[in-house]
Motif scaffolding. Sequence first.
Motif, PDB file in Angstrom:
ATOM      1  N   SER A 128       0.847  -1.185   0.000  1.00 49.35           N
ATOM      2  CA  SER A 128       0.000   0.000   0.000  1.00 49.35           C
ATOM      3  C   SER A 128       0.887   1.241   0.000  1.00 49.35           C
ATOM      4  N   VAL A 129       0.715   2.079  -1.020  1.00 54.17           N
ATOM      5  CA  VAL A 129       1.394   3.376  -1.070  1.00 54.17           C
ATOM      6  C   VAL A 129       0.372   4.424  -0.647  1.00 54.17           C
ATOM      7  N   SER A 130       0.642   5.054   0.490  1.00 53.09           N
ATOM      8  CA  SER A 130      -0.340   5.982   1.063  1.00 53.09           C
ATOM      9  C   SER A 130       0.199   7.409   1.083  1.00 53.09           C
ATOM     10  N   LEU A 131      -0.680   8.353   0.774  1.00 49.83           N
ATOM     11  CA  LEU A 131      -0.316   9.760   0.893  1.00 49.83           C
ATOM     12  C   LEU A 131      -0.303  10.201   2.352  1.00 49.83           C
ATOM     13  N   GLY A 132      -0.664   9.287   3.244  1.00 48.97           N
ATOM     14  CA  GLY A 132      -0.719   9.606   4.664  1.00 48.97           C
ATOM     15  C   GLY A 132       0.638   9.589   5.342  1.00 48.97           C
ATOM     16  N   SER A 133       0.576   9.673   6.667  1.00 53.49           N
ATOM     17  CA  SER A 133       1.785   9.777   7.478  1.00 53.49           C
ATOM     18  C   SER A 133       2.570   8.470   7.499  1.00 53.49           C
ATOM     19  N   SER A 134       3.894   8.589   7.439  1.00 53.22           N
ATOM     20  CA  SER A 134       4.761   7.413   7.511  1.00 53.22           C
ATOM     21  C   SER A 134       4.790   6.816   8.916  1.00 53.22           C
ATOM     22  N   THR A 135       4.291   7.551   9.916  1.00 56.34           N
ATOM     23  CA  THR A 135       4.251   7.020  11.281  1.00 56.34           C
ATOM     24  C   THR A 135       3.255   5.873  11.406  1.00 56.34           C
TER      25      THR A 135
ATOM     26  N   SER B 203       2.635  -4.710   3.207  1.00 55.46           N
ATOM     27  CA  SER B 203       3.403  -3.587   3.742  1.00 55.46           C
ATOM     28  C   SER B 203       2.734  -2.283   3.340  1.00 55.46           C
ATOM     29  N   ARG B 204       2.715  -1.369   4.284  1.00 54.68           N
ATOM     30  CA  ARG B 204       2.116  -0.060   4.056  1.00 54.68           C
ATOM     31  C   ARG B 204       3.236   0.973   4.122  1.00 54.68           C
ATOM     32  N   ILE B 205       3.345   1.825   3.092  1.00 52.60           N
ATOM     33  CA  ILE B 205       4.394   2.840   3.021  1.00 52.60           C
ATOM     34  C   ILE B 205       3.742   4.207   2.869  1.00 52.60           C
ATOM     35  N   GLY B 206       3.874   5.047   3.887  1.00 52.30           N
ATOM     36  CA  GLY B 206       3.346   6.401   3.828  1.00 52.30           C
ATOM     37  C   GLY B 206       4.383   7.368   3.303  1.00 52.30           C
TER      38      GLY B 206
END
Length: 304
Positions: free
Chosen positions: A8-15, A32-35
């Motif tokens: 998941s490539v998210s425009l959200g926070s990397s935290t 895996s989620r990558i902000g």
Amino acid sequence: MPIKKAVSVSLGSSTRDEATELHIDNDVIQLSRIGVDGDLKKAKALLEELDGTVDAIGLGGTNLYMYMGRRAVPIRETHQLIKNVKQTPIADGSAVKDAIERNLPKQLEKVLGEPLQYKKVFLVSGVERPFLIDAFLKQGCNMTYGDLAVGLGLPIKLTNRNFMNFLAYMMVPTISLLPVKAIYPTGKQQEEIVRGASTKFMAEADIITGDFHYIRRYLPDNLTGKIIVTNTVTSDDREILKRRGPVQLFTTSPNINGRSFATNMLAAALVAAIGKDPKDITDDEYRDYAKKLNFTPSWEVLET
């Protein structure tokens, strides 16, 4: 044992990043989620880098489309992000929401052991989840839609679905041309809690539902006795809710390592497992594989 990868490539926070794996039949699906903290250039580069190297990509922090009733309108900036992704299928979670979330109100009734009839429900974005409106109305709930309050910051209580649809037909074609950050909280905005027009409407509701980033951003100080129906909840989010509780949390996806992932991540996992282009996957296939992966709602009471 075959390994499939869903990112998941998210425009959200990397935290909010997380990595884990799921098992289905003889396959292992690595999640895996990558902000990217709202950095559109970084998101675009990462999406293109992943193209052809993973089995499915989830797109978070935005949607591919906005809706006027059932008519889909492309969000221009989102489609610019993915225009060079040619090999790996991309899912924003919409299909999973439509296939799975429409059953949530009935499932919630079973958990609570009581009917939802006459419950006051605040849905943060009706335009985003028309199928969820159908489901709650079918159970006799009294709906308030946050599209004007959350989306535009207007202190207008929107309770008429037909009027909401009328506004959608008037405004969505224009709103879909705006930058993503003007439509949806991205980057550091996902970590802030502010008072907005929707805070009062949440305080008045029995059930608060929809995207948790919208809910979290405008949370009232007191959530005692309320039910939150959402997803994308981390362990830190749970602590925030506990301090405002006791509150009942009903997530649309399972608790995996202390969090429930966003629907775009779950959709990417399902697409990787099924091995088909999202446009060719039926609702029944989504539901069948969701059962195999144990993607069932999670319920808990949060209190200090």
